[in-house]
Design an enzyme around this catalytic site. Structure first.
Site, PDB file in Angstrom:
ATOM      1  N   ASP A   1       0.814  -1.219   0.000  1.00 42.00           N
ATOM      2  CA  ASP A   1       0.000   0.000   0.000  1.00 42.00           C
ATOM      3  C   ASP A   1       0.845   1.265   0.000  1.00 42.00           C
ATOM      4  O   ASP A   1       1.996   1.273   0.462  1.00 42.00           O
ATOM      5  CB  ASP A   1      -0.915   0.038   1.227  1.00 42.00           C
ATOM      6  CG  ASP A   1      -2.119  -0.880   1.070  1.00 42.00           C
ATOM      7  OD1 ASP A   1      -2.161  -1.631   0.083  1.00 42.00           O
ATOM      8  OD2 ASP A   1      -3.008  -0.843   1.946  1.00 42.00           O
ATOM      9  N   ASP A   2       0.208   2.335  -0.490  1.00 41.89           N
ATOM     10  CA  ASP A   2       0.651   3.733  -0.314  1.00 41.89           C
ATOM     11  C   ASP A   2       1.777   4.171  -1.239  1.00 41.89           C
ATOM     12  O   ASP A   2       2.240   5.301  -1.142  1.00 41.89           O
ATOM     13  CB  ASP A   2       1.073   4.020   1.132  1.00 41.89           C
ATOM     14  CG  ASP A   2      -0.050   3.791   2.112  1.00 41.89           C
ATOM     15  OD1 ASP A   2      -1.217   3.783   1.675  1.00 41.89           O
ATOM     16  OD2 ASP A   2       0.234   3.616   3.314  1.00 41.89           O
TER      17      ASP A   2
ATOM     18  N   HIS B   1      -5.734   3.034  -4.730  1.00 42.02           N
ATOM     19  CA  HIS B   1      -5.787   3.302  -3.287  1.00 42.02           C
ATOM     20  C   HIS B   1      -6.223   4.752  -3.054  1.00 42.02           C
ATOM     21  O   HIS B   1      -5.808   5.373  -2.076  1.00 42.02           O
ATOM     22  CB  HIS B   1      -4.419   3.037  -2.662  1.00 42.02           C
ATOM     23  CG  HIS B   1      -4.440   2.804  -1.185  1.00 42.02           C
ATOM     24  ND1 HIS B   1      -5.388   2.027  -0.556  1.00 42.02           N
ATOM     25  CD2 HIS B   1      -3.615   3.258  -0.203  1.00 42.02           C
ATOM     26  CE1 HIS B   1      -5.144   2.005   0.737  1.00 42.02           C
ATOM     27  NE2 HIS B   1      -4.083   2.748   0.992  1.00 42.02           N
TER      28      HIS B   1
ATOM     29  N   HIS C   1      -5.706   9.667  -0.535  1.00 43.67           N
ATOM     30  CA  HIS C   1      -5.740   8.834   0.671  1.00 43.67           C
ATOM     31  C   HIS C   1      -6.682   9.369   1.756  1.00 43.67           C
ATOM     32  O   HIS C   1      -6.339   9.389   2.932  1.00 43.67           O
ATOM     33  CB  HIS C   1      -4.331   8.674   1.254  1.00 43.67           C
ATOM     34  CG  HIS C   1      -4.167   7.429   2.087  1.00 43.67           C
ATOM     35  ND1 HIS C   1      -4.465   7.393   3.428  1.00 43.67           N
ATOM     36  CD2 HIS C   1      -3.734   6.188   1.754  1.00 43.67           C
ATOM     37  CE1 HIS C   1      -4.212   6.175   3.902  1.00 43.67           C
ATOM     38  NE2 HIS C   1      -3.766   5.424   2.892  1.00 43.67           N
TER      39      HIS C   1
ATOM     40  N   HIS D   1       3.643  -2.687   3.148  1.00 42.15           N
ATOM     41  CA  HIS D   1       3.738  -1.310   2.639  1.00 42.15           C
ATOM     42  C   HIS D   1       5.079  -1.113   1.936  1.00 42.15           C
ATOM     43  O   HIS D   1       6.110  -1.623   2.401  1.00 42.15           O
ATOM     44  CB  HIS D   1       3.607  -0.293   3.784  1.00 42.15           C
ATOM     45  CG  HIS D   1       2.258  -0.297   4.446  1.00 42.15           C
ATOM     46  ND1 HIS D   1       1.916  -1.221   5.402  1.00 42.15           N
ATOM     47  CD2 HIS D   1       1.165   0.499   4.274  1.00 42.15           C
ATOM     48  CE1 HIS D   1       0.678  -1.005   5.816  1.00 42.15           C
ATOM     49  NE2 HIS D   1       0.184   0.026   5.145  1.00 42.15           N
TER      50      HIS D   1
END
Length: 748
Positions: A107-108, A158, A162, A259
């Site tokens: 993620d991210d 995603h 955010h 991540h």
């Protein structure tokens, strides 16, 4: 004067000014393109900065996790089901990963430091993963997204910024998804059907706030992916703990959360390097999500307008980052120039005032011989009486020569009807100010020549104070102290601050450095022999005063500043007039710098001026004003995107330094400090106007354009004493009255 320096003064590599246009000409409709280009450029810079701040998640982002909500409306088959939730067909179902299949999700990202290392580890162990990228990061690092796709990994959305979508409107959700897809299309030429909500965890954590979002994105064609195991690598608990958290039991399949962005991911990398071979040895296969589900790929190529829009978006983001980097460097240069200039002005102005104000200071024997005052005039009917009358009150013997440059308003007749014996009128066809001054020089009877504008008023002592430095035989020219008389309006007050602080402190500094760039056209004096040696006033540039001053420097003469030789001038009273005046000044200064560029390689006095004066003039009069608005641009940027406190502190620090310089300049000139109240507003508004003017001058110069002489409209507001005439029924007390009232005050 050498032949080379004489040639440098009479020839120029820049466009020569055209003769003054006819007085009556058709009025143009709309603004010429050259007026619009600087404004458009400024707006483009601001737009790129806003884009940069927006893409860097510095606005609209929401990094807060809201309190837990009830779960009454979430079907049990979802909370008790697998990590993949499909609501695309109007039905809600969940999917589980088959046994001995692991879907590593990250993620991210992508992150420029950690994502490449994660990809390297996956490649090393022949494993695939699924990367849920944010639009902000994908826009900034498109090459990493492209690498993910090329190496066989899957990519999901995603969101763009955010935020917690559980508390956002459908419009905001659509916007987050579409922008995220736009970034993905521009980076890798694909779109995806995978989506992971920010702040999501397990299926059994779905609540009444997040479930409607899941249903809605399903209606938009997306699979929602949560996870079975959270490695909690974002806590950096240690490599062993990360591996334990990510390892399923009894050969079960799973979606594992990790991540590749958001901070130091060294533990994640170390864990992956041990985790992958260990579970592969246990018979696990690391696949993409759709591979594990035996479903069609989530990635589909895009083409046509969608592809080009994505590429344009990524290009603009990259351009905004590059522009910001350049602007940051420009801001550092600007700060150094501004602070350096202020320090130099304060130190050298103090040295100058100590020198010329010490008891017993004299340039030499008192200069008492008569001088010639030249007054070039073109349509100065409203001002010429006050100008000439002020000269007749001089306490130094003068002859006045008014050169009428083909005026159409009876300027010459007005002067002749005054019948003043010491005033002569010379008429000529309209040929421009330099030609008028040269004509006046030819009619001058004395060795010292004073030049002034037709809208300027001298005090009785001005001529006497102006000519005293000629007692030193090395002095070839003297700059006087030009002051704004009509300072009662806001734009007049801003110019008043500029004249006192910018021009006169500068002249004190340049006097000490022996590289005065400009004798102001409103009040200056020249030795006739110096004028003859450099060939008189040149018509090569629009800044004839700067041109002649540089030529005199290069011929070996000293140019000094006489602070008590005050002249009161009528400054432009409208933005349009101010624009025209400063446009000519800045463009003419560029022409003069370019014309005298050969001084950089000369020897002697010319070389000294070229290697000291020209760089200082270029830095302080051309480069610094062009970059100065960066201070205000980054003020706005910092207020919108942060850090606000540091931004305000830096801006007010620069303003405080300017206030100190301005207050010292006002004290030296015996001016009332009350005018400094408008200084902060001047820095915000006036500086932007000067920036646009200077930028327009650059555009004109670079495009080879020619700028015409522009006559400012005068109102004749100043009387023969330099005091503005009051409006009907209102007393007038500004300008010369302010200074006279404080003449007796001691000044250090």
């Amino acid at each position: 004067m050498t032949n080379r320096s004489r040639a440098a003064h009479t020839r120029s590599g820049v466009p020569r000014p055209r003769p003054r246009p006819p007085r009556k000409r058709p009025r143009r409709r709309g603004l010429p393109l050259r007026y619009l280009l600087p404004v458009l450029f400024l707006f483009a810079v601001l737009a790129m900065l806003m884009l940069r701040g927006y893409v860097h998640s510095e606005i609209m982002a929401d990094h807060r996790v809201r309190p837990e909500a009830p779960t009454d409306r979430v079907p049990e088959r979802i909370t008790d089901g697998g990590p993949v939730i499909d609501t695309r067909a109007g039905q809600a179902k969940s999917l589980r990963i088959p046994g001995h299949q692991l879907v590593l999700t990250f993620d991210d990202g992508p992150d420029p430091e950690w994502t490449p290392k994660v990809l390297d580890v996956l490649k090393k162990h022949h494993a695939h993963g699924t990367f849920f990228v944010t639009g902000t990061m994908a826009s900034r690092y498109p090459g990493l997204v492209r690498r993910m796709v090329e190496e066989g990994h899957e990519v999901g959305l995603h969101t763009f910024n955010h935020p917690d979508l559980s508390y956002q409107s459908k419009t905001r959700i659509d916007w987050e998804l579409s922008q995220n897809q736009l970034a993905l299309a521009g980076a890798a030429g694909v779109r995806t059907s995978l989506f992971r909500p920010p702040y999501s965890s397990f299926a059994d954590a779905m609540d009444d706030k997040s479930w409607p979002v899941t249903r809605y994105v399903g209606e938009r064609g997306y699979l929602t992916v949560v996870n079975d195991y959270d490695s909690e690598d974002w806590k950096r608990p240690g490599v062993g703990t990360i591996i334990r958290n990510a390892t399923p039991k009894d050969g079960k399949g799973a979606v594992v959360l990790m991540h590749d962005s958001g901070g130091d991911r060294a533990q994640t990398l170390a864990a992956l390097d041990r985790y992958l071979p260990r579970l592969q040895a246990q018979g696990y296969r690391f696949s993409n999500l759709t591979e594990a589900l035996d479903a069609p790929s989530a990635l589909a190529p895009v083409a046509g307008p969608e592809l080009w829009k994505g590429r344009a978006w990524v290009w603009l983001v990259a351009a905004s980052d590059r522009l910001t980097s350049v602007l940051v460097v420009g801001l550092a240069v600007t700060g150094s120039l501004v602070i350096g200039r202020f320090v130099l002005m304060l130190v050298l102005s103090f040295a100058h005032s100590r020198k010329v104000r010490r008891r017993g200071f004299r340039w030499g024997p008192e200069v008492t011989e008569p001088v010639t005052v030249l007054v070039p005039a073109y349509n100065e009917a409203k001002c010429i009486v006050a100008t000439v009358t002020s000269l007749t009150k001089s306490d130094h013997p003068v002859e006045v020569v008014v050169i009428d440059d083909g005026s159409g308003d009876d300027t010459a007749g007005i002067v002749e009807r005054l019948g003043l014996p010491e005033v002569r009128v010379v008429r000529q066809r309209n040929a421009g100010k330099p030609a008028a001054l040269n004509n006046g020089i030819a009619h001058a009877r004395h060795e010292i020549v004073v030049m002034m504008d037709g809208d300027t008023v001298f005090e009785p002592a001005t001529v006497r104070e102006l000519v005293q430095p000629f007692a030193d035989p090395r002095v070839g020219a003297v700059a006087g102290n030009a002051k704004v008389g009509n300072r009662d309006s806001m734009i007049g007050a801003w110019q008043h601050i500029e004249y006192v602080m910018g021009f006169n402190l500068d002249r004190r500094m340049y006097d000490v450095l022996r590289c005065m760039p400009t004798i102001p056209g409103a009040v200056g004096a020249f030795r006739m022999s110096a004028l003859r040696r450099v060939g008189g006033m040149s018509e090569d540039t629009l800044a004839e005063d700067t041109d002649i001053t540089m030529a005199i420097h290069r011929d070996g003469w000293r140019v000094v500043y006489a602070e008590r030789a005050r002249a009161w001038t009528e400054a432009p009273e409208t933005v349009r007039q101010l624009w025209s005046q400063r446009y000519r000044w800045s463009y003419g200064t560029m022409q003069a710098i370019w014309k005298h560029r050969g001084a950089l390689l000369d020897r002697g006095a010319s070389g000294r001026f070229g290697r000291v004066g020209l760089p200082l003039v270029s830095l302080f009069m051309v480069l610094a004003p062009l970059l100065a608005p960066l201070i205000d641009v980054f003020l706005v940027y910092g207020l919108v995107f942060g850090p606000t406190a540091r931004t305000l502190g830096a801006w007010f620090g620069v303003l405080a330094l300017q206030v100190v310089c301005a207050a010292y300049a006002f004290r030296l000139d015996r001016e009332r400090m009350t005018h400094l109240v408008s200084l902060p507003l001047q820095q915000i508004l006036y500086r932007q106007l000067m920036y646009v003017v200077l930028l327009q001058s650059w555009i004109t110069a670079l495009t080879g354009g020619r700028l015409r002489w522009q006559k400012l409209r005068r109102t004749g507001i100043l009387d023969a004493t330099g005091t503005p005439r009051p409006a009907p029924g209102k007393p007038g007390r500004t300008g010369a009255d302010d200074v006279r009232a404080q003449e007796r005050r001691p000044v250090g």
